[in-house]
Write an enzyme that holds these catalytic residues in place. Sequence first.
Site, short mmCIF file in Angstrom:
data_model
loop_
_atom_site.label_atom_id
_atom_site.label_comp_id
_atom_site.label_asym_id
_atom_site.label_seq_id
_atom_site.Cartn_x
_atom_site.Cartn_y
_atom_site.Cartn_z
N ARG A 117 0.85 -1.19 0.00
CA ARG A 117 0.00 0.00 0.00
C ARG A 117 0.88 1.23 0.00
O ARG A 117 1.96 1.24 0.60
CB ARG A 117 -0.88 0.04 1.26
CG ARG A 117 -2.12 -0.82 1.16
CD ARG A 117 -3.15 -0.23 0.19
NE ARG A 117 -4.33 -1.05 0.11
CZ ARG A 117 -4.51 -2.06 -0.75
NH1 ARG A 117 -3.56 -2.39 -1.61
NH2 ARG A 117 -5.63 -2.76 -0.76
N HIS A 135 -0.75 0.97 -9.47
CA HIS A 135 -1.48 0.07 -8.57
C HIS A 135 -2.08 -1.08 -9.39
O HIS A 135 -3.29 -1.33 -9.37
CB HIS A 135 -2.56 0.81 -7.79
CG HIS A 135 -3.03 0.07 -6.57
ND1 HIS A 135 -3.32 0.67 -5.38
CD2 HIS A 135 -3.25 -1.26 -6.36
CE1 HIS A 135 -3.71 -0.24 -4.49
NE2 HIS A 135 -3.68 -1.42 -5.07
P1 NDP Z 1 -1.99 -11.40 4.50
O1 NDP Z 1 -2.90 -10.92 5.56
O2 NDP Z 1 -2.11 -12.83 4.06
O3 NDP Z 1 -0.48 -11.17 4.93
C1 NDP Z 1 -0.08 -9.98 5.56
C2 NDP Z 1 1.32 -10.20 6.13
O4 NDP Z 1 1.77 -8.97 6.73
C3 NDP Z 1 1.34 -11.26 7.24
O5 NDP Z 1 2.52 -12.01 7.17
C4 NDP Z 1 1.33 -10.41 8.51
O6 NDP Z 1 1.92 -11.03 9.65
C5 NDP Z 1 2.18 -9.24 8.06
N1 NDP Z 1 1.97 -8.08 8.93
C6 NDP Z 1 0.82 -7.42 9.18
N2 NDP Z 1 1.03 -6.43 10.07
C7 NDP Z 1 2.34 -6.50 10.41
C8 NDP Z 1 3.16 -5.78 11.30
N3 NDP Z 1 2.68 -4.78 12.06
N4 NDP Z 1 4.45 -6.13 11.40
C9 NDP Z 1 4.96 -7.13 10.66
N5 NDP Z 1 4.24 -7.87 9.78
C10 NDP Z 1 2.94 -7.55 9.66
O7 NDP Z 1 -2.20 -10.42 3.26
P2 NDP Z 1 -1.91 -10.71 1.72
O8 NDP Z 1 -0.59 -11.34 1.59
O9 NDP Z 1 -3.07 -11.38 1.10
O10 NDP Z 1 -1.89 -9.21 1.15
C11 NDP Z 1 -0.93 -8.27 1.61
C12 NDP Z 1 -1.27 -6.88 1.12
O11 NDP Z 1 -0.96 -6.76 -0.26
C13 NDP Z 1 -2.73 -6.47 1.20
O12 NDP Z 1 -3.10 -6.09 2.50
C14 NDP Z 1 -2.78 -5.30 0.23
O13 NDP Z 1 -2.50 -4.10 0.91
C15 NDP Z 1 -1.65 -5.60 -0.75
N6 NDP Z 1 -2.14 -5.90 -2.09
C16 NDP Z 1 -1.76 -5.07 -3.12
C17 NDP Z 1 -2.17 -5.33 -4.42
C18 NDP Z 1 -1.69 -4.50 -5.55
O14 NDP Z 1 -2.20 -4.64 -6.66
N7 NDP Z 1 -0.72 -3.62 -5.36
C19 NDP Z 1 -3.04 -6.47 -4.71
C20 NDP Z 1 -3.36 -7.27 -3.57
C21 NDP Z 1 -2.92 -6.98 -2.32
P3 NDP Z 1 1.29 -12.39 10.25
O15 NDP Z 1 1.66 -13.47 9.26
O16 NDP Z 1 1.98 -12.56 11.54
O17 NDP Z 1 -0.19 -12.17 10.34
C1 OXD Z 2 -5.97 -5.40 -3.23
C2 OXD Z 2 -5.51 -4.42 -4.23
O1 OXD Z 2 -5.90 -5.11 -2.04
O2 OXD Z 2 -5.76 -4.63 -5.44
O3 OXD Z 2 -6.41 -6.50 -3.64
O4 OXD Z 2 -4.86 -3.44 -3.89
#
Ligand code: NDP
Ligand code: OXD
Length: 313
Positions: A228, A276
Amino acid sequence: MEKGKILLALTGFHPQRWRELLAAEREVVLEPDGPSDPSITYAVVWKQKPNLLSSLPNLRAIFSIGAGVDHIFADPGLPDVPIVRVVADNLTQHMTEYVVWRVLDHHRQSMLYRAQQQKKIWREPPQRAAEDISVGIMGLGNLGRAAASVLLSLGFAVNGWSRTERPMKGVSTYSGEAGLIPFLNATDILVVLLPLTPRTQGIINYGVLKELRRRNGLGGAVLINAGRGRLQKDADILRALDDGTLKEASLDVFEVEPLPKTSPLWSHPKVFVTPHAAATSDPAHLVPIMLLQMDAFERGEKLENLVDREAGY
Ligand code: NDP
Ligand code: OXD
């Protein structure tokens, strides 16, 4: 049980295809019928208008059309119903492609070759082996783990950082605040796949970038952010690029989107910009998953891929 009616509330996405696909099985509306419409059971949303959902007395669940849910939590009147986010092979595959594409592009010195080509320079710079490069994935969740396993198969050393301990075979894992600096110190290419939460906002700042390892062979540290935009400080990235703290960056997300035309990131020679677009939500793949979830919920089964409200993702 009767099939619940869906409110489709999308900002920045064209609703038509989502509507057509959802409407094949359920009644769909784009606006509630009055301020306290009792007929709506589900909301399928992207950046819904503030306080829209709290006006629906019989809302049973909210479905995000993306993996991230910060756009839902931005609503000050968010009702206390389950929130389902996207976990889908199609989206994961797109993100893995993006991450591997950008890692390889930096590793194989694409920006240098492009500059050489423009000047018709025939010169082969030294090329490090993948095993000499550590890719550190910040956010070792669904998307981070999938990208990690492909990077491992290409021979890269892979580190992962998460909130809680998340072991993964072949990956050096770090967690929590205590693990952040050791993780950064062992990372040449930083890939950000974190969710935006109050704890992660602004985490990609100059101090953090300064902690990255700068291996001579790669010629400096690299940042790839597809999580993000508000995880990062655009100005700190520019500073780090300009003083050599960062060698290059690939940015799919920005503090303000669309990236303003006045942003120096657009024309920076060391920055690769995408709008994005790393992993766009495709209704043809995601709507069937949502409809199956709604059917299962109405049979009394549990919803999957629920957001943890406490953690904020
Ligand atoms: P998940 O919830 O599966 O994974 C998130 C990861 O981040 C987990 O490993 C989590 O830790 C870690 N995390 C969260 N908070 C913290 C913190 N404070 N400190 C350290 N680690 C942290 O999400 P996804 O993998 O499915 O997606 C990740 C992000 O990708 C989405 O939230 C979105 O913002 C972004 N995204 C962007 C897209 C784009 O087109 N640019 C498309 C899709 C998604 P833990 O394993 O311990 O829970
Ligand atoms: C998502 C994105 O969160 O596209 O899936 O950013």
